[in-house]
Design an enzyme around this catalytic site. Structure first.
Site, PDB file in Angstrom:
ATOM      1  N   ARG A  14     -28.281 -54.563-103.552  1.00  0.00           N
ATOM      2  CA  ARG A  14     -27.902 -53.316-102.870  1.00  0.00           C
ATOM      3  C   ARG A  14     -27.841 -53.610-101.372  1.00  0.00           C
ATOM      4  NH1 ARG A  14     -29.020 -50.066 -98.683  1.00  0.00           N
ATOM      5  NH2 ARG A  14     -31.254 -50.031 -99.161  1.00  0.00           N
ATOM      6  N   GLU A  15     -29.015 -53.656-100.720  1.00  0.00           N
ATOM      7  CA  GLU A  15     -29.005 -53.984 -99.286  1.00  0.00           C
ATOM      8  C   GLU A  15     -28.300 -55.325 -99.052  1.00  0.00           C
ATOM      9  OE1 GLU A  15     -30.707 -52.327 -96.399  1.00  0.00           O
ATOM     10  OE2 GLU A  15     -29.427 -53.764 -95.379  1.00  0.00           O
ATOM     11  N   ARG A 140     -37.392 -41.641-106.225  1.00  0.00           N
ATOM     12  CA  ARG A 140     -37.875 -41.902-104.866  1.00  0.00           C
ATOM     13  C   ARG A 140     -37.040 -41.146-103.854  1.00  0.00           C
ATOM     14  NH1 ARG A 140     -35.725 -46.302-100.962  1.00  0.00           N
ATOM     15  NH2 ARG A 140     -34.192 -44.635-100.953  1.00  0.00           N
ATOM     16  N   THR A 175     -34.641 -48.595 -90.254  1.00  0.00           N
ATOM     17  CA  THR A 175     -33.220 -48.864 -90.477  1.00  0.00           C
ATOM     18  C   THR A 175     -32.589 -49.764 -89.418  1.00  0.00           C
ATOM     19  OG1 THR A 175     -33.106 -46.739 -91.576  1.00  0.00           O
ATOM     20  CG2 THR A 175     -31.007 -47.659 -90.834  1.00  0.00           C
ATOM     21  N   HIS A 202     -39.200 -50.200 -96.187  1.00  0.00           N
ATOM     22  CA  HIS A 202     -37.924 -50.926 -96.106  1.00  0.00           C
ATOM     23  C   HIS A 202     -37.719 -51.281 -94.634  1.00  0.00           C
ATOM     24  CE1 HIS A 202     -33.540 -51.480 -97.150  1.00  0.00           C
ATOM     25  NE2 HIS A 202     -33.403 -51.183 -95.869  1.00  0.00           N
ATOM     26  N   HIS A 298     -50.367 -85.856 -86.763  1.00  0.00           N
ATOM     27  CA  HIS A 298     -50.223 -84.964 -87.919  1.00  0.00           C
ATOM     28  C   HIS A 298     -50.110 -85.783 -89.206  1.00  0.00           C
ATOM     29  CE1 HIS A 298     -49.176 -80.928 -86.023  1.00  0.00           C
ATOM     30  NE2 HIS A 298     -49.468 -81.728 -85.008  1.00  0.00           N
TER      31      HIS A 298
HETATM   32  C1  HCA Z   1     -28.525 -47.820 -96.123  1.00  0.00           C
HETATM   33  C2  HCA Z   1     -29.697 -47.587 -95.215  1.00  0.00           C
HETATM   34  C3  HCA Z   1     -31.009 -48.162 -95.658  1.00  0.00           C
HETATM   35  C4  HCA Z   1     -31.689 -47.292 -96.702  1.00  0.00           C
HETATM   36  C5  HCA Z   1     -33.112 -47.653 -96.984  1.00  0.00           C
HETATM   37  C6  HCA Z   1     -33.793 -46.832 -98.039  1.00  0.00           C
HETATM   38  C7  HCA Z   1     -31.868 -48.258 -94.381  1.00  0.00           C
HETATM   39  O1  HCA Z   1     -27.862 -48.850 -95.961  1.00  0.00           O
HETATM   40  O2  HCA Z   1     -28.268 -46.975 -96.961  1.00  0.00           O
HETATM   41  O3  HCA Z   1     -33.139 -46.259 -98.896  1.00  0.00           O
HETATM   42  O4  HCA Z   1     -35.026 -46.795 -98.005  1.00  0.00           O
HETATM   43  O5  HCA Z   1     -32.079 -49.356 -93.882  1.00  0.00           O
HETATM   44  O6  HCA Z   1     -32.259 -47.189 -93.912  1.00  0.00           O
HETATM   45  O7  HCA Z   1     -30.833 -49.473 -96.177  1.00  0.00           O
HETATM   46 CU    CU Z   2     -31.507 -51.051 -95.001  1.00  0.00          CU
END
Ligand code: HCA
Ligand code: CU
Length: 385
Positions: A14-15, A140, A175, A202, A298
């Site tokens: 995802r990310e 969540r 973020t 995150h 070392h």
């Molecule tokens: C994104 C933003 C996100 C979401 C993180 C989360 C961020 O790309 O949608 O859902 O906890 O960094 O805020 O990745």
């Molecule tokens: Cu993110």
């Protein structure tokens, strides 16, 4: 502290898909899921099915595979705080849904245009819908850009959502990678105290704190940490899986004993290959120089006991340590060790002489290992001068 019982939410799919050079085919996604499941990643987060038709097909294919093969890992998908997203996400049969909405002034203005009141209402509507439709789904709710949000807004949203009694977990997101460990600790600690819910962190790595912040979150009671393989993600990414493992391993090895650590090099290499990048030379655990010892002092100590200069045992990750010897900082203990490896028996004074020659020649240009070996063999044959 939740070091003993945290879960990783592995977000490479995802990310990580938001990383500049990442595009995963269906087969590659399935391979990554298999390997992450074998590694022991508790949860895997997937791109929203709304992103594209193939993304939706992939969420379905992955969820089907995980269910059919009775894998341990749990599949989550990530959606905006919108009913239409929730409808599509639930239809794929995923185990969990991660809902996110921005709460910072920047994102309220430029992302969705909602006020805090409207954010709370949207959260209430979407979360209630999901719970009604799927009582067992792991739910969540996360505020995007938590650390640039006004604290009063942030707590209003979190407490309103917690009061609904619908979610399993609250997410905190750095973020744009600005949070300090102390700020992460304070926010996570408050949320644990005020809501009693599971807390997910995150963290982006724009200013180099992603791993430290993940660790601070766990110390403050967070239960879930978002990671990606090699840390890939938007811009320069988030907490890397291997970096988190290294951080926790060096606090106490048992914190990461639940993972199949020997798979980490394969995971890092797989993502590097797919994304057409190199594993950074200084990467945690799998970087090319992570277990190379160089200076004579070392090398001597490491040859006697690797722990003298290693906090991580490369054997635990199926990696071999290296000792670099063909350079001006070399020492005669390391050179003698090399002679022994070659099966040569040399007087200490001879090894010391060879070492001095290596140092002098390396002042002009470092020697390759075969060049060092040639000198040692010549010395053993008595033709070294
Ligand atoms: C994104 C933003 C996100 C979401 C993180 C989360 C961020 O790309 O949608 O859902 O906890 O960094 O805020 O990745
Ligand atoms: Cu993110």
């Amino acid at each position: 502290m939740s070091f003993e019982q945290f879960s990783v939410i592995e977000s490479t799919l995802r990310e990580g898909e938001q990383f500049s050079t990442a595009t995963f085919s269906t087969d590659e996604k399935l391979e990554i899921v298999r390997l992450l499941n074998e590694f022991g990643a508790e949860m895997i987060e997937l791109t929203s099915p709304l992103a594209s038709p193939q993304s939706e097909a992939d969420v379905r294919a992955i969820t089907r595979m995980v269910r059919a093969e009775k894998m341990q890992t749990r599949i989550l998908t990530h959606i905006r705080c919108k009913r239409e997203d929730a409808v599509r996400a639930l239809d794929t049969g995923v185990h969990g849904v991660d809902v996110v909405i921005g709460t910072s002034p920047q994102l309220m203005q430029h992302s969705h245009g909602k006020s805090i009141r409207q954010v709370i209402d949207a959260a209430g509507e979407v979360l209630s819908y999901i719970r009604e439709q799927a009582p067992d789904v792991v739910l969540r709710f996360s505020t995007e850009d938590s650390f640039r949000s006004r604290p009063a807004d942030l707590y209003r949203v979190y407490l309103a959502v917690a009061d609904l009694g619908l979610v399993n977990r609250l997410g905190v997101a750095d973020t744009v990678g600005v949070a300090l460990p102390s700020q992460v600790s304070a926010l996570v600690g408050q949320l644990v105290k005020l809501t009693g819910l599971d807390i997910e962190f995150h963290g982006h790595n724009d200013s180099g704190c992603a791993i430290a912040n993940a660790c601070a979150a766990l110390e403050a009671g967070a239960t879930h940490i978002d990671t990606t393989i090699l840390g890939i993600g938007e811009r320069n990414g988030i907490t890397p899986l291997g970096g988190l493992v290294a951080r926790l391993y060096t606090i106490k090895k048992s914190y990461v004993a639940k993972y199949n650590l020997k798979l980490l090099p394969r995971l890092d290499q797989l993502i590097a290959d797919i994304c057409d990048i190199d594993i950074p030379f200084n990467n945690y655990i799998t970087g090319s120089s992570a277990f190379i010892h160089k200076a004579g002092i070392h090398a001597k100590a490491v040859l006697a006991d690797p722990e003298s200069y290693e906090s991580i045992n490369p054997d635990d990750f199926g990696i071999t340590r290296g000792i670099s010897i063909g350079h001006r900082l070399t020492g005669w203990n390391a050179i003698r060790n090399r002679a022994n490896q070659l099966g040569l028996t040399l007087e200490d004074t001879t090894v010391q002489q060879v070492t001095q020659t290596i140092k002098a020649r390396a002042d002009v240009q470092p020697l390759s290992l075969p060049e060092v070996d040639d000198l040692l063999i010549a010395a053993a044959n008595g033709v070294f001068e």
